[in-house]
Design an enzyme around this catalytic site. Sequence first.
Site: not given
Length: 433
Positions: A121, A159
């Site tokens: 992230d 992600d």
Amino acid sequence: MKPRIPRPLVPVALAALVTGLAVPGPAHAQDRPGTGHTLPAGTRFYVDPDSDAAKQAVRYLLKHDFAGATAMAELASWPQAHWFTDGTPAEAESRARSLVRRAARTGTVPVIVAYNVPLRDCSQYSSGGAQSDAEYREWISALARGVGKEKAVIVLEPDALANLPSDCSPTSDPTGVLTAGRLADLRHGIDAFEQQPNTVVYLDAGNSHWQSVGNAAERLLDAGVERAQGFSLNVSNFFATGPSDRYGTWVSDCLWFATKGPEHARGHTDWCASQYYSPAAPNDGQPGNAVDADDPGTWHWTDDWFRQNVGTPPIDQLTHFVVDTGRNGKGAWTPPPGKYSGDPQVWCNPPGRGIGDRPTAATGTPLVDAYLWIKTIGQSDGQCNRNIPGGTVDPEYGTVDPAAGAWWPEQAMTLVRNANPPLTFAPWSRPRG
């Protein structure tokens, strides 16, 4: 004196949770997933009897909040993914082994999310992850050993591809070494799980409003998606199911176009039209470009490009995918115009959202293997501040949001109340009689 529980609630909330009816019983023979790396339409997914929602239902019940208890019991009756985000390799292996064995005893299949890649992230709300590529590969190999021969669906590193180290900032990966390491980590993860006989692996590709179709396809190929069952979309996000299915189908078509399609297209994912395909699109008689990435109703130009250039590839040569529908029942959040001067963080605890399509492997959409609740419903996305300089309070709630991954009962209740379609108890959890 023990609190007196009204009789009508007992078969609904108390029976569903206390007596364990929220846990599916053994699947019928025709519903059992087959062996090998496939996900049959009859697959039943594992329900955790000790989920956040189940515990919250009991808390509401003891406070005589019967409406809240029923709502949380309904939520607890449906399967959600289990996230593996940290711990030593030995701990990850042990936890995985325990989970898959519990699921096997009920004839169901757990959904496991591996979320521990280095520089996770971009060191933002959900920062963390292994300290090195070597540490990560040891950890992910141990997680795969824990799954072993049992059946499991694996969602690999949400992600991680859509937000590569090179995407974090202009100076985050000047030499490309970190990004190369990330891609190698993902290839290692795919191989570790695919070596197990009954895993189905989906490499995460972001969502329909992130990377363009061609970029998503290129990154998936770089990370070895051809060695996996497919890819996952919309994890922890809110984009509606229909546009997610459409985007995923384009990505699959693009993968085929650049690897198995016409000779002149080999290696050219960059030629694929995308959800942002407006510069070359006719304007359909309307002012300006007709294509709007926020309006799937205008995506017919992209459909046209794929019809003209890709055609109809053999269905057995196309890559499959799964979609997270846990919070997309109301679609994505659009803040009032002019409310925020910067990025309003529409992905972060957006208000007024709702649960979407129920988890199922019988989607009715050819390339969509399953709709899953991957992000845990009711867990915070992080301490959002809508990018207000120096702000810590989320103006949408008037409070400081819980940290990423923390249980947030109020948000869980909002998602349940706004569910589309309306939430009910899972069929297998309804008390009989």
